[in-house]
Write an enzyme that holds these catalytic residues in place. Structure first.
Site, PDB file in Angstrom:
ATOM      1  N   GLU A  47      19.798   2.224  30.176  1.00 11.97           N
ATOM      2  CA  GLU A  47      18.241   2.339  30.469  1.00 11.97           C
ATOM      3  C   GLU A  47      17.731   2.927  31.107  1.00 11.97           C
ATOM      4  O   GLU A  47      18.513   4.059  32.608  1.00 11.97           O
ATOM      5  CB  GLU A  47      17.777   1.046  31.583  1.00 11.97           C
ATOM      6  CG  GLU A  47      16.591   0.451  32.135  1.00 11.97           C
ATOM      7  CD  GLU A  47      16.758  -0.628  32.961  1.00 11.97           C
ATOM      8  OE1 GLU A  47      17.011  -0.784  33.783  1.00 11.97           O
ATOM      9  OE2 GLU A  47      15.584  -0.505  32.901  1.00 11.97           O
ATOM     10  N   ASN A 110       9.286   0.968  29.344  1.00 13.34           N
ATOM     11  CA  ASN A 110      10.205   1.093  29.955  1.00 13.34           C
ATOM     12  C   ASN A 110      11.429   1.393  28.173  1.00 13.34           C
ATOM     13  O   ASN A 110      10.935  -0.311  27.876  1.00 13.34           O
ATOM     14  CB  ASN A 110      10.967   0.197  30.627  1.00 13.34           C
ATOM     15  CG  ASN A 110      12.082   0.223  31.146  1.00 13.34           C
ATOM     16  OD1 ASN A 110      13.556   0.996  30.235  1.00 13.34           O
ATOM     17  ND2 ASN A 110      13.200   0.221  32.218  1.00 13.34           N
ATOM     18  N   LYS A 128      10.832  -2.891  26.911  1.00 16.59           N
ATOM     19  CA  LYS A 128      11.646  -3.853  27.414  1.00 16.59           C
ATOM     20  C   LYS A 128      10.036  -4.911  27.679  1.00 16.59           C
ATOM     21  O   LYS A 128       8.983  -4.145  27.998  1.00 16.59           O
ATOM     22  CB  LYS A 128      11.880  -3.042  28.582  1.00 16.59           C
ATOM     23  CG  LYS A 128      12.356  -4.205  29.917  1.00 16.59           C
ATOM     24  CD  LYS A 128      13.325  -3.429  31.120  1.00 16.59           C
ATOM     25  CE  LYS A 128      13.732  -4.355  31.763  1.00 16.59           C
ATOM     26  NZ  LYS A 128      13.853  -3.508  32.987  1.00 16.59           N
ATOM     27  N   GLU A 148       8.452  -2.200  38.468  1.00 14.39           N
ATOM     28  CA  GLU A 148       8.752  -2.054  37.107  1.00 14.39           C
ATOM     29  C   GLU A 148       7.682  -2.545  36.817  1.00 14.39           C
ATOM     30  O   GLU A 148       6.785  -2.125  36.508  1.00 14.39           O
ATOM     31  CB  GLU A 148       9.764  -3.065  36.099  1.00 14.39           C
ATOM     32  CG  GLU A 148      11.204  -2.073  36.416  1.00 14.39           C
ATOM     33  CD  GLU A 148      11.956  -2.046  35.583  1.00 14.39           C
ATOM     34  OE1 GLU A 148      11.572  -2.535  34.413  1.00 14.39           O
ATOM     35  OE2 GLU A 148      13.729  -3.320  36.219  1.00 14.39           O
ATOM     36  N   CYS A 196      18.149  -3.706  30.177  1.00 18.62           N
ATOM     37  CA  CYS A 196      18.603  -4.581  31.528  1.00 18.62           C
ATOM     38  C   CYS A 196      18.641  -6.508  31.440  1.00 18.62           C
ATOM     39  O   CYS A 196      19.423  -7.164  30.721  1.00 18.62           O
ATOM     40  CB  CYS A 196      18.180  -4.044  32.582  1.00 18.62           C
ATOM     41  SG  CYS A 196      18.466  -4.504  34.066  1.00 18.62           S
ATOM     42  N   ASN A 221      20.824  -0.976  34.308  1.00 17.63           N
ATOM     43  CA  ASN A 221      20.308  -0.336  35.493  1.00 17.63           C
ATOM     44  C   ASN A 221      20.332  -1.672  36.765  1.00 17.63           C
ATOM     45  O   ASN A 221      19.313  -2.106  36.712  1.00 17.63           O
ATOM     46  CB  ASN A 221      19.323   0.802  36.490  1.00 17.63           C
ATOM     47  CG  ASN A 221      19.299   2.142  36.077  1.00 17.63           C
ATOM     48  OD1 ASN A 221      19.487   2.415  36.238  1.00 17.63           O
ATOM     49  ND2 ASN A 221      18.074   1.564  34.541  1.00 17.63           N
TER      50      ASN A 221
HETATM   51  N1  CDT Z   1      16.506  -2.865  35.671  1.00 14.42           N
HETATM   52  C1  CDT Z   1      16.825  -3.922  35.963  1.00 14.42           C
HETATM   53  O1  CDT Z   1      15.939  -4.398  35.329  1.00 14.42           O
HETATM   54  N2  CDT Z   1      16.816  -4.649  36.829  1.00 14.42           N
HETATM   55  C2  CDT Z   1      18.202  -6.025  37.144  1.00 14.42           C
HETATM   56  C3  CDT Z   1      17.504  -6.007  38.598  1.00 14.42           C
HETATM   57  C4  CDT Z   1      17.570  -7.368  39.393  1.00 14.42           C
HETATM   58  S1  CDT Z   1      16.150  -7.505  40.153  1.00 14.42           S
HETATM   59  C5  CDT Z   1      16.192  -9.388  39.976  1.00 14.42           C
HETATM   60  C6  CDT Z   1      18.003  -6.906  36.251  1.00 14.42           C
HETATM   61  O2  CDT Z   1      17.993  -7.529  35.775  1.00 14.42           O
HETATM   62  O3  CDT Z   1      19.933  -6.631  36.497  1.00 14.42           O
END
Ligand code: CDT
Length: 346
Positions: A47, A110, A128, A148, A196, A221
């Site tokens: 991502e 995203n 996303k 985000e 993600c 990420n």
């Molecule tokens: N990039 C991304 O979506 N990261 C989220 C972090 C969690 S935020 C609660 C993830 O679901 O891995």
């Protein structure tokens, strides 16, 4: 009939805030060359691969923020990414690339694209849907933000599965298929893309698997210790990282099994700017929920496996034969209600 494809997750280690975009793309090209040497056919990058994971920062100026976005309709023709597409065509390798997209109308998404080397173009784009975190930064100056919801709109392309040409030999095509035959599992591979946080939502996987998906790919990420967002009980940073990795594997393995499909996850990981720690654990999972390959490092690494898509048939035709076993008359709440409505007190 076996339908084998050699696939890879191209895990990418630390990318700092001031990283030079060309140097980052050179790292991706190096991973693609390594994939070519191993005769890989499909490489999945993470991502927002081209920059640091910038939603952790609050940008006051639009101009500054925009530097982290790719502008325009086709990212593979942009100044930096075109070298990656050229390399992919040279080695006949397809790739999936995540990036921050600013549309010509100015909307931020995203996004990821699927680039087909045989076709020489992007054959699918995904934006996303599930955007985690907050719109406003936390008051606690030590908190790690995930802005985000501030920088992106929820994806507006839905979960569109797509067939990929040129990956398996002897794929059945519509011109040669008999009208009354069961052609399930005989055509070109059916893929779906997530990004993600989407991987944690079973609805997303299910919408894809209702279209016969055989392989779901996603980059991520994931902070190793995001106490303000996870809502977990206090724990050491080592425990927090182990827990984040456990949940990442759990959702990939469980959803691959419950949807009888392969999956590839690809991490942006390591210590960005020496202080923001992201988990690794890029992995390739089979339809029975077993990991076939997993990253061993927290840096740039190619995770490779040969997968046989015909192995999806067992789950799709037995335990998870949707047509025979699903009971949609009981699932209404899933699409009519968003949040939890707890039962009245006794
Ligand atoms: N990039 C991304 O979506 N990261 C989220 C972090 C969690 S935020 C609660 C993830 O679901 O891995």
């Amino acid at each position: 009939m076996a339908r084998t494809v050699k696939v890879a997750a191209a895990q990418v280690g630390a990318v700092h805030l001031d990283a030079d975009r060309k140097e980052t793309v050179d790292r991706l090209v190096a991973l693609l060359r390594e994939a070519a040497a191993q005769k890989v056919q499909l490489v999945v990058f993470p991502e927002c691969t081209l920059t640091t994971f910038f939603p952790r920062y609050l940008f006051e100026s639009q101009e500054e923020l925009d530097m982290y976005f790719e502008h325009g309709e086709d990212v593979t023709t942009s100044e930096h990414v075109k070298s990656l597409a050229e390399e992919a065509r040279k080695h006949n390798i397809d790739f999936v690339l995540g990036y921050a997209e600013r549309t010509t109308e100015g909307t931020g998404y995203n996004t990821c694209i699927y680039y087909s080397a045989t076709e020489g173009k992007v054959v699918s784009k995904y934006r996303k849907v599930h955007l985690p975190g907050t719109k406003e930064p936390f008051e606690d100056p030590d908190a790690i933000n995930q802005l985000e919801k501030r920088y992106f709109e929820p994806g507006n392309l839905g979960f569109q599965a797509f067939r990929v040409p040129g990956l398996v030999s002897n794929a059945l095509k519509k011109d040669s298929a008999g009208a009354d035959e069961n052609n399930a599992g005989k055509g070109d591979p059916i893929l779906g893309m997530l990004i993600c946080n989407d991987r944690r939502w079973p609805e997303a996987w299910r919408v894809y698997s209702l279209q016969g998906v055989e392989l779901i790919v996603f980059g991520f990420n994931t902070g190793s210790n995001m106490a303000h967002l996870w809502g977990s009980k206090p724990m050491s940073s080592e425990q927090a990282e182990a827990e984040a990795l456990f949940h990442s594997r759990l959702v990939q393995q469980a959803n691959s099994y419950m949807n009888a499909c392969f999956s590839i996850s690809s991490a942006r990981c390591g210590f960005d700017d020496g202080k923001f720690d992201l988990i690794a654990g890029s992995a390739i999972c089979n339809p029975e929920g077993h990991l076939l390959a997993e990253a061993k490092t927290k840096g740039d690494e190619l995770v490779v496996a040969e997968i046989d898509l015909s192995e999806c048939r067992q789950g799709k035709e037995k335990t998870f034969d949707f047509a025979r076993h699903r009971r949609i008359e009981t699932y209404g709440l899933v699409v009519t209600q968003t949040g939890v409505v707890e039962l009245p007190l006794l």
